[in-house]
Enzyme design. Structure first.
Site, PDB file in Angstrom:
ATOM      1  N   LYS A  13       0.838  -1.218   0.000  1.00 14.27           N
ATOM      2  CA  LYS A  13       0.000   0.000   0.000  1.00 14.27           C
ATOM      3  C   LYS A  13       0.871   1.266   0.000  1.00 14.27           C
ATOM      4  O   LYS A  13       0.611   2.199  -0.738  1.00 14.27           O
ATOM      5  CB  LYS A  13      -0.916   0.040   1.244  1.00 14.27           C
ATOM      6  CG  LYS A  13      -1.865  -1.132   1.358  1.00 14.27           C
ATOM      7  CD  LYS A  13      -2.799  -0.984   2.561  1.00 14.27           C
ATOM      8  CE  LYS A  13      -2.105  -1.009   3.902  1.00 14.27           C
ATOM      9  NZ  LYS A  13      -1.521  -2.333   4.265  1.00 14.27           N
ATOM     10  N   ARG A  88      -9.436   0.488   8.848  1.00 16.66           N
ATOM     11  CA  ARG A  88      -8.938  -0.849   9.103  1.00 16.66           C
ATOM     12  C   ARG A  88      -9.936  -1.704   9.868  1.00 16.66           C
ATOM     13  O   ARG A  88      -9.647  -2.858  10.169  1.00 16.66           O
ATOM     14  CB  ARG A  88      -7.695  -0.731   9.943  1.00 16.66           C
ATOM     15  CG  ARG A  88      -6.507  -1.485   9.367  1.00 16.66           C
ATOM     16  CD  ARG A  88      -5.350  -0.968  10.079  1.00 16.66           C
ATOM     17  NE  ARG A  88      -4.142  -1.651  10.097  1.00 16.66           N
ATOM     18  CZ  ARG A  88      -3.032  -1.188   9.555  1.00 16.66           C
ATOM     19  NH1 ARG A  88      -3.045  -0.110   8.811  1.00 16.66           N
ATOM     20  NH2 ARG A  88      -1.915  -1.814   9.746  1.00 16.66           N
ATOM     21  N   ARG A 127      11.574  -6.750   5.367  1.00 14.40           N
ATOM     22  CA  ARG A 127      11.350  -5.310   5.197  1.00 14.40           C
ATOM     23  C   ARG A 127      12.151  -4.522   6.234  1.00 14.40           C
ATOM     24  O   ARG A 127      12.269  -4.917   7.378  1.00 14.40           O
ATOM     25  CB  ARG A 127       9.861  -5.022   5.352  1.00 14.40           C
ATOM     26  CG  ARG A 127       9.504  -3.556   5.183  1.00 14.40           C
ATOM     27  CD  ARG A 127       8.074  -3.414   4.767  1.00 14.40           C
ATOM     28  NE  ARG A 127       7.189  -3.274   5.903  1.00 14.40           N
ATOM     29  CZ  ARG A 127       5.884  -2.986   5.801  1.00 14.40           C
ATOM     30  NH1 ARG A 127       5.323  -2.850   4.600  1.00 14.40           N
ATOM     31  NH2 ARG A 127       5.136  -2.860   6.861  1.00 14.40           N
ATOM     32  N   ARG A 162      11.374  -2.707  12.121  1.00 20.31           N
ATOM     33  CA  ARG A 162      10.362  -2.185  13.042  1.00 20.31           C
ATOM     34  C   ARG A 162      10.123  -3.154  14.196  1.00 20.31           C
ATOM     35  O   ARG A 162      10.225  -4.363  14.017  1.00 20.31           O
ATOM     36  CB  ARG A 162       9.048  -1.939  12.295  1.00 20.31           C
ATOM     37  CG  ARG A 162       9.011  -0.611  11.574  1.00 20.31           C
ATOM     38  CD  ARG A 162       7.886  -0.494  10.576  1.00 20.31           C
ATOM     39  NE  ARG A 162       6.617  -1.051  11.009  1.00 20.31           N
ATOM     40  CZ  ARG A 162       5.534  -1.074  10.248  1.00 20.31           C
ATOM     41  NH1 ARG A 162       5.572  -0.553   9.031  1.00 20.31           N
ATOM     42  NH2 ARG A 162       4.419  -1.602  10.682  1.00 20.31           N
ATOM     43  N   ARG A 173      -0.205  -9.631  13.312  1.00 18.18           N
ATOM     44  CA  ARG A 173      -0.771  -8.572  12.467  1.00 18.18           C
ATOM     45  C   ARG A 173      -1.584  -9.162  11.313  1.00 18.18           C
ATOM     46  O   ARG A 173      -2.625  -8.621  10.945  1.00 18.18           O
ATOM     47  CB  ARG A 173       0.336  -7.683  11.915  1.00 18.18           C
ATOM     48  CG  ARG A 173       0.742  -6.593  12.897  1.00 18.18           C
ATOM     49  CD  ARG A 173       2.097  -6.027  12.585  1.00 18.18           C
ATOM     50  NE  ARG A 173       2.159  -5.307  11.326  1.00 18.18           N
ATOM     51  CZ  ARG A 173       3.267  -5.211  10.588  1.00 18.18           C
ATOM     52  NH1 ARG A 173       4.378  -5.787  10.966  1.00 18.18           N
ATOM     53  NH2 ARG A 173       3.252  -4.513   9.474  1.00 18.18           N
TER      54      ARG A 173
END
Ligand code: ADP
Ligand code: ZN
Length: 215
Positions: A13, A88, A127, A162, A173
């Site tokens: 996104k 969300r 990531r 992160r 998640r």
């Protein structure tokens, strides 16, 4: 353009939003970026949000609606916006519908970026994100490394993993996504705004969006 970008964490996104801003100057609004900025700044919002975020849980709807109610009224939104990571939950989507009606804003489309779970899991584990809260550029150690390892190409800050990108938090998640966010596709299908796109590459997603909007 005024779009919602739906999709699991890691569906792309943010990358798609950044590519779209370059087309017509629409602004990217990422609730995740706003929240991480608040955590870094140590604001009240940040203090409230941090625990949820580190566990990979959603931040309460009331906090998010407070942020978005203000953000959508800032002048830069008049030229278009790309909502990345919001709404969300169904209550957020319902509140957004009300907010947009009140502000007299009409969405062009809700793009659902669809990527298989194993691809997503792999992408999230590799990531990395620039730790500078004004930058937050995204890298991938396998497919999109920075020029100098660990250093952001754009701003020179450190690139980090992160806190919510450990395998455990990622799994959580993705489960949260399936429970709370995936039902939004049905919500927007009913309003006729939904456009599902297979998200194998961000460029392909952008091309599909451009074709749909005739730009
Ligand atoms: P990703 O899409 O990769 O999961 P984001 O950067 O969008 O990551 O969000 C990071 C975290 O911020 C989420 O796990 C959640 O805790 C919080 N968050 C972001 N947007 C929302 C939202 N709309 N509602 C609730 N929590 C949110
Ligand atoms: Zn940076």
């Amino acid at each position: 353009m005024k779009l919602i970008l739906l999709g699991a964490p890691g569906a792309g996104k943010g990358t798609v939003a950044k590519l779209l801003t370059a087309i017509d100057g629409s602004v990217q609004i990422s609730t995740g970026d706003i929240l991480r900025g608040a955590v870094k700044a140590g604001s009240d919002l940040g203090k409230e949000a941090q625990g949820y975020m580190d566990r990979g849980d959603l931040v309460p709807d009331s906090l998010i609606m407070g942020i978005m109610g203000d953000r959508l009224q800032e002048p830069d939104c008049a030229g278009g916006f790309l909502l990345d990571g919001f709404p969300r939950t169904i209550p957020q989507a319902e509140a957004l519908t009300e907010l947009l009606t009140k502000l007299d804003i009409k969405l062009d489309m809700v793009v659902s970026i669809e990527v298989p779970r194993d691809v997503i899991f792999d992408r999230l584990c590799t990531r990395r994100t620039c730790e500078n809260s004004d930058c937050q550029e995204i890298y991938n150690i396998k497919s999109m490394p920075s020029k100098v390892e660990g250093i952001c190409d754009k701003c020179g800050s450190a690139i980090v993993q992160r806190a919510d990108e450990t395998e455990e938090a990622i799994g959580h998640r993705l489960d949260t996504y399936n429970d709370k966010t995936a039902p939004l596709a049905g919500f927007y299908e009913k309003s006729g705004l939904l456009k599902p796109v297979t998200g194998t590459s961000s460029d392909a997603v952008v091309s599909a969006i451009k074709a749909e909007l005739n730009i």
